[in-house]
Design a protein around this motif. Structure first.
Motif, PDB file in Angstrom:
ATOM      1  N   UNK A  51      16.177  -2.823 -24.332  1.00  0.00           N
ATOM      2  CA  UNK A  51      15.600  -1.965 -24.254  1.00  0.00           C
ATOM      3  C   UNK A  51      15.740  -1.125 -23.163  1.00  0.00           C
ATOM      4  N   UNK A  91      18.485  16.881 -25.229  1.00  0.00           N
ATOM      5  CA  UNK A  91      19.264  16.580 -25.947  1.00  0.00           C
ATOM      6  C   UNK A  91      18.246  15.395 -27.026  1.00  0.00           C
ATOM      7  N   UNK A  92      17.871  14.643 -26.809  1.00  0.00           N
ATOM      8  CA  UNK A  92      17.327  13.792 -27.766  1.00  0.00           C
ATOM      9  C   UNK A  92      16.260  14.518 -29.035  1.00  0.00           C
ATOM     10  N   UNK A  93      15.600  15.017 -27.979  1.00  0.00           N
ATOM     11  CA  UNK A  93      14.760  15.750 -28.859  1.00  0.00           C
ATOM     12  C   UNK A  93      14.712  16.708 -29.404  1.00  0.00           C
ATOM     13  N   UNK A 138      19.832   9.844 -20.459  1.00  0.00           N
ATOM     14  CA  UNK A 138      21.683  10.280 -20.141  1.00  0.00           C
ATOM     15  C   UNK A 138      21.643  11.333 -21.461  1.00  0.00           C
ATOM     16  N   UNK A 139      21.294  11.519 -22.071  1.00  0.00           N
ATOM     17  CA  UNK A 139      20.929  12.552 -23.531  1.00  0.00           C
ATOM     18  C   UNK A 139      20.018  13.232 -22.563  1.00  0.00           C
ATOM     19  N   UNK A 192      20.558   5.144 -21.693  1.00  0.00           N
ATOM     20  CA  UNK A 192      21.029   6.011 -22.796  1.00  0.00           C
ATOM     21  C   UNK A 192      19.658   7.139 -22.817  1.00  0.00           C
ATOM     22  N   UNK A 193      18.638   6.821 -23.344  1.00  0.00           N
ATOM     23  CA  UNK A 193      18.240   7.657 -24.043  1.00  0.00           C
ATOM     24  C   UNK A 193      17.829   8.991 -22.125  1.00  0.00           C
ATOM     25  N   UNK A 232      18.636  -1.125 -22.361  1.00  0.00           N
ATOM     26  CA  UNK A 232      20.154  -0.455 -22.665  1.00  0.00           C
ATOM     27  C   UNK A 232      19.490   1.555 -23.127  1.00  0.00           C
ATOM     28  N   UNK A 233      18.391   1.284 -23.994  1.00  0.00           N
ATOM     29  CA  UNK A 233      17.914   2.564 -24.110  1.00  0.00           C
ATOM     30  C   UNK A 233      17.623   3.334 -24.245  1.00  0.00           C
TER      31      UNK A 233
END
Lengths: 375, 375
Positions: free
Chosen positions: A340, A353-355, A349-350, A346-347, A342-343
């Protein structure tokens, strides 16, 4: 009142009539678009005008919203119709009638696509292949452009073998890596040099909205006409250094594809029942499977060459494997907290963009769902 | 002749007029579809009739072909329009007015979606959450269906804590794994039991064309009404054993997603410039990036729980890592032949699927290209 089945029948007939009108309307629109094509060519204007497209879509979205119709619906429909328009406007646009162009590897798929484009633009186009290499000197003597469309592994060798080119002649390549070919072209030729990476396959019917990456070599003002033609055909260009290009492609072409390759190999080793897997798939899983399976309908030589020509990516890929091992062993130890954390990393970092990716892919999945075969 | 710019202006106005007609036509079609919805509900007919959809598309494809218009164009446009129709036909279809339904976890996203569906079908629907557990016995005393929509990690514990259910009451769950929940439900309740896995997210507006996987437990004739409702809402169901379900999901939900997760983590660790990567992407690479980035807009708990609840997949994932290492070290040794041989092996395993996936994804990519923002 008529029985329900008869009522249903009657309304369905009206829907069929409306759909028939829709076909007629699209035909009429096509006539108009053909006229635009003729006028644009006469005026030497580009095929693809982003502002006009944006304006068309905005007008229709507004009209739809005011009428209580989904604005996304009309936008999606129009975008699909517009794609067809570009394919159709792509008629002869003669603007290179004074150029002589030699394509090395013109018998290959991508070389062939560019040959057709140059021919349709009125240029004198010649293919130079291994079978007619004895004519190389004659063909090149008064060429305005020498375009290399040959496999990665051969590119540098062929550049070195080229006869001398006229001083004004542009030399360009279409290879998926840019560092080595560009260096070889600069060493070979003292005139204008440019590296191109078309980000599309040879199956492309039109260049409208496609991307061509440009790595400048030398003498830009002398090859500007080539870039202008690419834009005129509807593509957009993105400029970047060869080093940055190769690094970025390492992440996409090499690592992502290799990871997909290994996943496919793993399914094969485990003899997973593919038909069952497909039948159990939601649109998103089906898309994942599509991305894996499609790789194996393509050219293994090309994949191998792309990977092998970039030895600097092996370090990165080994790092990736170490990451995988670490994450897997944490999970195996039941360490949910580490996963969690790590998640979250990365979230962040994105970022936005992720959304955005979630929404864009949802839109795409909706379309995939439209076409889904149920039986 | 008018100057070219004026000519262009005039034709563009005609195109705008045609597009405006298109909006009107779609509005008119919507009216007709609404009428179909009313008639279907009165007749108790399902929302989604694959044969009728197929027939509509065939008629228009034929008409388009005869008129020299692209048949794919009219099919794509109609499919998009039809999707909107399903969303709109999804009005109140009262057919469960005698059922009492208790949803455990009805305040969650997926539980909420099913609650809305049951309410719109006229059932008496109650949510049972941790805050009102003291009412569990009263609520369940005369329930016809108890539906579990709770996180994987809690499912079995909650099943064990449930009060006794009436003999005729159906118990069903919506968990992403099926073996353990099904076993727990069968142990808890001697009446009808069924495991469901809806292959869609809670953001779904309609169930039309969606997939629900069904793992039979016990007493199918007694829960057939529940499956009938799911089909009536437009979904199709696929029956499979819990063991086969869990094995298939191991390959998709666990391994593919974990591999995507690690790829995202790797990009983050290397601090790759994402905006640059996106700007250099062709539609296919953009899609790959989307598939990675979208994962991180979702719920980490859910991913962690799906992986951790299937410890049997760890062996498979370790095998996958070993495959990766082998393939990578062959490449690192420059062994192109081994890569090509492996490629051929996997290609033959994928069989017809690889070409089909290539074509399907190409179609999808064309759509993605339609919407591409250039700036």
């Amino acid at each position: 009142m008529a029985p329900l089945n008869e009522q249903l029948q009657a309304v369905r007939q009206q829907i069929d009539a409306a759909d028939s009108e829709l076909v007629q309307l699209l035909l009429r629109r096509r006539e108009l678009v053909a006229q635009v094509g003729v006028i644009k060519r006469a005026a030497g204007q580009p095929l693809y005008v982003p502002e006009r497209e944006q304006q068309m879509l905005q007008l229709r979205r507004q009209q739809a919203e005011q009428a209580g119709l989904s604005a996304d619906l009309i936008e999606d429909v129009l975008r699909r119709v517009i794609r067809e328009s570009y394919q159709q406007q792509q008629a002869a646009d003669v603007h290179l009638q004074h150029k002589k162009i030699v394509v090395v590897g013109g018998e290959g798929a991508l070389g062939g696509l560019f040959m057709r484009l140059f021919v349709s633009a009125g240029a004198a186009v010649y293919s130079l292949d291994r079978n007619d290499w004895d004519q190389a000197e004659t063909l090149c003597a008064d060429a305005d452009l020498l375009l290399l469309a040959v496999p990665i592994t051969l590119t540098v060798g062929i550049i070195e073998k080229l006869p001398a080119l006229p001083k004004h002649c542009v030399i360009a390549d279409l290879t998926s890596i840019k560092g080595q070919p560009l260096a070889a072209m600069l060493a070979k030729h003292s005139g204008p040099v440019v590296g191109l990476h078309p980000m599309f396959g040879p199956q492309q019917v039109t260049l409208a909205k496609q991307l061509v990456i440009v790595c400048h070599g030398r003498g830009r003002e002398q090859y500007q006409w080539l870039l202008d033609s690419i834009v005129r055909w509807g593509a957009h260009i993105r400029e970047i250094s060869a080093a940055q290009h190769d690094q970025a492609m390492g992440f996409i072409q090499v690592l992502r594809h290799l990871s997909t390759f290994v996943y496919g190999a793993h399914l094969a080793e485990q003899q997973v029942d593919l038909a069952q897997l497909v039948s159990l798939s939601s649109p998103i899983y089906r898309l994942e499977l599509m991305m894996v399976g499609r790789l194996f309908a393509q050219n293994p030589e090309l994949y191998a060459d792309i990977i092998l020509s970039q030895p600097h990516t092996f370090t990165m890929m080994n790092d990736y494997l170490r990451s995988f091992e670490t994450i897997l062993s944490q999970l195996q130890a039941g360490n949910k907290a580490a996963f969690i954390a790590k998640f979250a990393e990365v979230k962040s970092y994105f970022g936005d963009f992720s959304q955005r990716f979630l929404e864009d892919s949802q839109r795409l999945l909706d379309t995939a769902g439209d076409a889904q075969q149920i039986n």
